[in-house]
Every structure is written in C-alpha cells, then in structure tokens.
Design a protein around this motif. Sequence first.
Motif, PDB file in Angstrom:
ATOM      1  N   TYR A  88       0.827  -1.210   0.000  1.00  0.00           N
ATOM      2  CA  TYR A  88       0.000   0.000   0.000  1.00  0.00           C
ATOM      3  C   TYR A  88       0.858   1.255   0.000  1.00  0.00           C
ATOM      4  O   TYR A  88       0.660   2.162  -0.818  1.00  0.00           O
ATOM      5  N   ILE A  95      -6.984   8.774  -0.606  1.00  0.00           N
ATOM      6  CA  ILE A  95      -6.139   8.697   0.582  1.00  0.00           C
ATOM      7  C   ILE A  95      -6.698   9.591   1.682  1.00  0.00           C
ATOM      8  O   ILE A  95      -6.714   9.221   2.864  1.00  0.00           O
ATOM      9  N   GLY A 119      -9.491   7.931   3.562  1.00  0.00           N
ATOM     10  CA  GLY A 119      -9.016   6.989   4.568  1.00  0.00           C
ATOM     11  C   GLY A 119      -8.602   7.686   5.848  1.00  0.00           C
ATOM     12  O   GLY A 119      -8.901   7.231   6.956  1.00  0.00           O
ATOM     13  N   GLN A 176     -10.523   2.194   1.793  1.00  0.00           N
ATOM     14  CA  GLN A 176      -9.938   3.390   2.392  1.00  0.00           C
ATOM     15  C   GLN A 176     -10.593   3.726   3.733  1.00  0.00           C
ATOM     16  O   GLN A 176      -9.931   4.219   4.642  1.00  0.00           O
ATOM     17  N   HIS A 187      -9.046   2.170   6.697  1.00  0.00           N
ATOM     18  CA  HIS A 187      -7.798   2.748   7.206  1.00  0.00           C
ATOM     19  C   HIS A 187      -7.976   3.237   8.644  1.00  0.00           C
ATOM     20  O   HIS A 187      -7.008   3.327   9.395  1.00  0.00           O
TER      21      HIS A 187
END
Length: 394
Positions: free
Chosen positions: A227, A249, A252, A304, A307
């Motif tokens: 990742y 991103i 996440g 995401q 996360h």
Amino acid sequence: MALLSQKPQSNLNLLLISLTYLLYFGQLGVLVPYLGVFLDGRGFTSEQIGELFALITVARILGPNLWASMADKSGKGLGILRLGSLLTFGTFCLVFVVDSFWGLTLGFALMMMFWTAILPQLEVLTLNCVDSDATRYSRIRLWGSIGFIILTVIAGKAIDMFSSEAPIYVSAGVLAVLFISTLLINEPQAKPAKDKNTGSIWHKAKTPTFLMFILSAILLQVSFGTYYGFFALYARDLGYSGQATGFFIGLGVAAEIVIFLLAGRLISIFGIKWILVISIFLTALRWLLLGTVAEFLWVIIISQLLHAFSFGMTHAASVKFIHHYFGKAFQSRGQALYISIGFGVGGAIGNYISGQLWLQGAGSQQAFLFSAVIALISMLSLLLVRSKNMSASA
C-alpha cells in the motif's frame, strides 16, 4: 526554551503541539503516497522503487533508539525533537541536487535517520502534557490526520498541474514550517521517575507479552509495504488522476480522524488486545479487497474507510500500550523500540518484497494477497497474549 512563553498544559501549547502533528503527518501525506510516483517519474523500475524504500526504511531501525536514548538520559526530549526537525529539512534538500539511485537513496536515508528523532519525542511530550489521558491525546493526534488529508490532496493536485516533481517542493516547504513550529512549543518540567530503573530497558522488552506485540507490529508493517509503496501507482493504472488518488487517501485519513475521537473510549471498553486483533483482521480484509476487486470504485472507498482501523486504532492502542508498559523511566526508548523495530524492520521487509512482487503493476494482485496473509498472521500472534498482560496498567 520556546520562543513563546506558555505553560505546557495551556491551550496555546496544546494548539502548537497539534500544529506540529499536522505538519509532521502532513509531510507523510506527501511522501508516503507520492514518493513512488516521484521515483517513477525519474525513470526508476518497481524493483528499484521497492529496494530504495527498503534501504531508506532501514534508517528507522537504529535512528529512534539512538535519539530516544539521548532523550531519556539527557531529559531534553524537546531539544532532540527540534534538532531532528532541523536536520531532516537540511538533508531532504539533497533531493534537489542528486538524481542517481544511490544519491537519492543516501539523501532519503539521511533524512529518515533524523526524521526518526521527531515522533517518539512528540508522542512522549504530548502524553506528558495531557497526563496520559487517551481521549485528550487522541483529540490532539487527530490533527496529524487532518494534516495528512490536506497535504495529500494538495500534492495530488500539484502533480496533475505540474509534474511528478511537485511532491518534493511541497515537502521542503512543510519541513521548513515544521522546524519553526517546534521552536514555539514547551514541555513539562521533568519529574523523577516513580519506577525504579534497573539501568536497562530489556527486562521489559524481553518478556513474552512484548515480544508477541512487537512481532505483530512487524508483520502489520510488512503488510503495509504494498500500500505505502504502490497504491498511488495502482490508482493511476486503474485510470484515476492524481487529485482523485489524493481524495482516496484523504478519505481513509478522514475515517481515521473519526476513530481517533472514539479511540480512548473504545480502548477502555474492549481493551488493547481486542482492539488490535479486530483492527488487524479488518486490515487483512482491506488488502484482500484491493487485490481482488479494486476495479470497482465502491471497493476502493470501503478499503480506504478501513484505514481507520488499519492505522488509526492500531496506532492509538499501540502507543497506549507502550507508554504504560515501559513507564516513565523507559518511555522514550519504549516508543523508539516500537517505531524502529515495528515500522523499521517491518517496513523495510514489506517494501522490498512488494517491490519484487509488483512487476510494474502486473503482480499487483499477488502483492496485495501477500499483504492480506501477513496481516492475518499478525493478528494470530496477538491471540497468544493474555488480555490482562496488555492492559494499560500492565
């Protein structure tokens, strides 16, 4: 001495510490997703990218322990934090004058060596300023997540507008401001440790409880190699723009922010062990989804959102465990062991293996499936530890 005079527990000082977290993790929001894009733009292969990531990650093994030992013995953790920030900025700037594989590797490795002085001291300083209150710590730490989101989106848009070189210019600016922010914060006056120090951290570090915890941390970071090294390139290969990747991103980390607000309460309800077990299981599920059905937008969105557990809950629970398990006498070195062995050894192994498996994107499924299996093994190692041995009072 801080340039601004304020009490360590004052709202102003806690705000400045929050800003430092924002900048520290904001820098990670630039380099972690986009360093692979930057290196790809300079003509490196996926094998070279993986090797470079692995080599510079090795600096995270020795660095934290060296700096933490200096901090614990001198009692000047804030001074170490400031020095590390200054030297990180200086060595990072080497990227503007070198272009070869080994030149960039040396530049990033030196930067990483000094970078490792920052987070362990910042964590200890923050926990001391909030009297180890997990809820207050989580509220401060979430500003790091906010910084990660902001800088990730900015850097992704900058790549679309300019070139793959954009991340290094953004990073240089962030690192300069980070150093300035460390000059403004203050720390509590050192208090004598209540624990009787036997002179060595190893009487705590060699216990079965800690050994299984650190094995799990290593394996978790091995699973993150694919990742961290290749997600931005993966998203590009799937047809998404740099800005879209930044939003993925950012999503996440937004989920991570929410979980940080709840972390203190969840840890008190479920305990450190079960928070880690559940979070790492969800991490394995995350890598499985990315490796098998990532062509669907909803899969990327769900992965995401996970996360929040992959990093947010595992980090909050791990920091809580380390801080109490080692006590004041060894708290800096305890955090450093976690960072250096867990992130350093685990990260280096994960980056190298994922680089070998990636094969310019042709091996993406195998790389993510490898990560999923490793995460499951990480989870299983924690099931061997008694819950009471990982409680905050252990």
